[in-house]
Design a protein around this motif. Sequence first.
Motif, mmCIF file in Angstrom:
data_model
loop_
_atom_site.group_PDB
_atom_site.id
_atom_site.type_symbol
_atom_site.label_atom_id
_atom_site.label_comp_id
_atom_site.label_asym_id
_atom_site.label_seq_id
_atom_site.Cartn_x
_atom_site.Cartn_y
_atom_site.Cartn_z
ATOM 1 N N TYR A 42 0.855 -1.183 0.000
ATOM 2 C CA TYR A 42 0.000 0.000 0.000
ATOM 3 C C TYR A 42 0.893 1.235 0.000
ATOM 4 C CZ TYR A 42 -3.460 -3.385 1.670
ATOM 5 O OH TYR A 42 -4.261 -4.477 1.812
ATOM 6 N N GLU A 43 0.319 2.354 -0.347
ATOM 7 C CA GLU A 43 1.091 3.598 -0.368
ATOM 8 C C GLU A 43 1.662 3.917 1.009
ATOM 9 O OE1 GLU A 43 0.362 8.343 -1.234
ATOM 10 O OE2 GLU A 43 -0.963 6.871 -2.145
ATOM 11 N N SER A 44 0.900 3.627 2.053
ATOM 12 C CA SER A 44 1.352 3.937 3.412
ATOM 13 C C SER A 44 2.542 3.096 3.840
ATOM 14 C CB SER A 44 0.200 3.733 4.400
ATOM 15 O OG SER A 44 -0.207 2.376 4.406
ATOM 16 N N MET A 45 2.829 1.994 3.096
ATOM 17 C CA MET A 45 3.911 1.089 3.476
ATOM 18 C C MET A 45 5.209 1.371 2.729
ATOM 19 S SD MET A 45 2.389 -0.814 5.684
ATOM 20 C CE MET A 45 3.382 -2.298 5.841
ATOM 21 N N LEU A 46 5.219 2.386 1.867
ATOM 22 C CA LEU A 46 6.400 2.630 1.046
ATOM 23 C C LEU A 46 7.615 3.038 1.880
ATOM 24 C CD1 LEU A 46 4.783 4.477 -2.010
ATOM 25 C CD2 LEU A 46 5.433 2.075 -1.800
ATOM 26 N N ASP A 47 7.387 3.721 2.996
ATOM 27 C CA ASP A 47 8.486 4.144 3.865
ATOM 28 C C ASP A 47 8.600 3.266 5.101
ATOM 29 O OD1 ASP A 47 9.349 6.257 2.293
ATOM 30 O OD2 ASP A 47 7.903 7.648 3.158
ATOM 31 N N LEU A 48 8.105 2.030 5.002
ATOM 32 C CA LEU A 48 8.115 1.147 6.165
ATOM 33 C C LEU A 48 9.529 0.895 6.672
ATOM 34 C CD1 LEU A 48 6.647 -0.717 8.134
ATOM 35 C CD2 LEU A 48 6.860 -2.540 6.457
ATOM 36 N N ASP A 49 10.491 0.713 5.742
ATOM 37 C CA ASP A 49 11.854 0.429 6.185
ATOM 38 C C ASP A 49 12.420 1.581 7.001
ATOM 39 O OD1 ASP A 49 11.753 2.046 3.963
ATOM 40 O OD2 ASP A 49 13.653 1.322 3.124
ATOM 41 N N LEU A 50 12.111 2.819 6.586
ATOM 42 C CA LEU A 50 12.582 3.978 7.352
ATOM 43 C C LEU A 50 11.893 4.058 8.711
ATOM 44 C CD1 LEU A 50 12.775 6.768 4.612
ATOM 45 C CD2 LEU A 50 14.613 5.373 5.548
ATOM 46 N N ASN A 51 10.602 3.733 8.732
ATOM 47 C CA ASN A 51 9.878 3.745 10.008
ATOM 48 C C ASN A 51 10.438 2.712 10.972
ATOM 49 O OD1 ASN A 51 7.490 5.664 10.164
ATOM 50 N ND2 ASN A 51 7.170 4.781 8.139
#
Length: 830
Positions: free
Chosen positions: A568-577
């Motif tokens: 999902y779009e909200s998961m694109l920065d998951l690695d940074l989070n």
Amino acid sequence: MEPSSLASCSRKKRKDNSTTQEVVKRLKTGMEGERALNGVHLPHSPRISVLPEYVQQPITLSELMELLHFAALGKAGGIKQPSWCHLHYQRRVTAVNVVVVEGLSQSHFYKHHLTLQHLWTSYTTRVSFTPSSNSPASGIFDSEVTKADSPSVSQTDQESSYPHKVLKWHPVVSKYGTERRGLTAYVLTQEEMIKRHFPVKGIPGFEDFVCTDSDDCVTDSSPLYGLDCEMCLTEKGNELARVSLVDSDGNCVLDELVKPQNHIINYLTRFSGITAAMLRPITTTLREVQAKIRKLLPRDAVLVGHSIENDLKALKLIHPHVIDTSLLYRKEFGQKFKLKVLAETVLKRQIQHEEKLGHNPTEDAVAALELAQYFIKTGPHKVVELHLEELWGGYPALSESIICGPAPTPSNRFADILRKLGRSVSFLGKRSDITLDLSNQQWHNSDKEMLASFRRRKCPFFSVLQFSSISDHLKNSSPCLDHQRVCASLRDMCVVFAGPFPVGFFERDVRRLFRRCGPLQNVKMLNTAVRIHAEIEYKLLEGALLALQTLNGLKVQGQHIKVQRPVYESMLDLDLNLDALKADAVNASQLYAVKLNPNMAEHMHISAKANEHMLGANCSAVIPVKTADCLPQAKVNGSKLDADHPELPVSVTESPAAKQQHTTKSKLTEQMIRQTFGQFGAVERIFLPTKPGKHARYACIKFGSSECVHTALNASEDLWKEKYLICPSLTPPHLRSWVSMTTPVTIIDSEGEAAINNKERTLIHTSSQDQEMERVMRKLDRRLGKLFRSLPEGTLSVVVLQGQTSAHHLPGLCLMEVKQGARDPAHCGD
């Protein structure tokens, strides 16, 4: 796959990784700079530690007040340590600053964790906060201090004396108290102005009145302006004929004759000094005078006059900040002194001479101004003592029961005790129903304006700032949809999709396989037309991470399964989070560990290859690699799960004795953990979540420092030999589980099952409101950072994310830190 294709994929992956590493490096550099700026905990410096049994318990406002009372008053004031935490070296706390952020919840904090960099790098103590329908700011000042004998509120020998008891009943003292205060303590409230028939905006009868360009609030340093008017009687009533305005130094800035609009019946020359000859050449109108006054008055000006409501009515002018000297020097039963009497008695000056024709408005304006300045400078109690005989005729005759009877019960309100101790107290924010002297309140229309005002002034000993920008922003959006977006984004961080599974593979089999990595929240079987997949939701972020890295590519009953994140779009920065969560101050010294069942572990072959992946602070303890057939092969603690190993049996028939032996070996105990992990450094605390009748399978281990965590990660292969899976902690310790912050967003489909269709999922994850919310959050974080840096060394800083109690009950969050280091030369007010 051809070698050239493999090389191309490898080059692309290295390029993507380098880009991500640059972002993480910038993030880490900023975090380290922030920590260096704030300093570390020095020996014997104040700090907060939450008691182990309360780490995962939400605190209420009353429990927060236990900490604030102790921080401000301490043992010397008869206050005990809070029941849920310990404030070390309280005597070295120099100030207390509380920030209340309206509308923001714990879920919002972790949804925008990457954006709120200052908050998660500067505050090392964090607990959930139970939201209340009442204002926290009001509750803080109104809270009762629970102590039996407080020297700050007990009566002194002077208070027991006859004169003091009598003066308590004096109309001036009973209204304004005995303490000397700033000018804002004597500015009339809007309620008082309405009651005494002052011109007030919005009140019937004053529709054609002109409003001055005034700020919503004034301070003790705001300028005073004396005002007096003279009127003539016209056929429409009293109308303005002359106006005088003087500044704080008594200099006349305006003295104008004004031509009344209507026919004059009586010039009232005896009082006004106005004659027909004086007004005959005058062409100045009321509107012109109004414009001049509006131009002359600063935005924070306070007008002073004697029965000044009559002057404002004659001017047809509305000004919200006034001091009336007829009410300062008040008499019983609403009677008032004449200005002439007060000037002669208090100022020792003769005004309104009988031999002169009429009054001089400039002279009267100066007298009213100086009477107010004298009252503010001297204080109400001293004014009454000095002029008791001349103005009020001595001590009032009181009954013996009043004089000899017990004194009124002393106040135990927190704000009153601080005031009696001489501690400066301040509230800044939008106009609120705060039971605090107006002299201690500053009202502002925006967070930016409020922060600038706070940073310009000397730091009060106890201050509360109320940030409202987030609340104002959320009011413009749909609360329900915002709640859904936040919860869905947080929930997806714990979700993995797995498959395809063999035919006949059921939910219980999926649970048995995936619970090895951590506690499960929910498992949903996804039966397509051809193959079987599953959606697995973990309670903890660490469980999803270990599942993704250790079970991806595992062979189950003859076929490989793929474990992956939702896209999902909200998961694109998951690695940074996730990297930010690893580096979070509350997680940096914690490790997540899972004890595998020997029956499961024996099918996970681990190579003797040295673990070279644990050297970076931001690296995971489990890292995926590619196999020759393009199926991801997993690594456990940095080493491979052998894809060529015989398939993993899901159900194994064991004898009761063997089953008991395996259960005992996989059971985690505190003693076992200390014995195994104590070799890497001091173990401060161990979290072993268990259910009744069940043994613990995983643990969160808190070390004395982050270096101990790195040492344990570097020894992960040795820990694997003892059947341990480990990775850095991601879920903050104050949360029982990551998904506890969320409520699954469900929609009932035609078959009665809970589902979110693609259209609604897209709506939740791609709304443009998320981008706007990120902007607002970033601005809030910058302002909170500026505020924190402006605080003096030794200040207890508390940030309360208020939470929500309306449509969705969202818990708040309380962040606490005692500022260390001596960066800012500012000091606290006493």
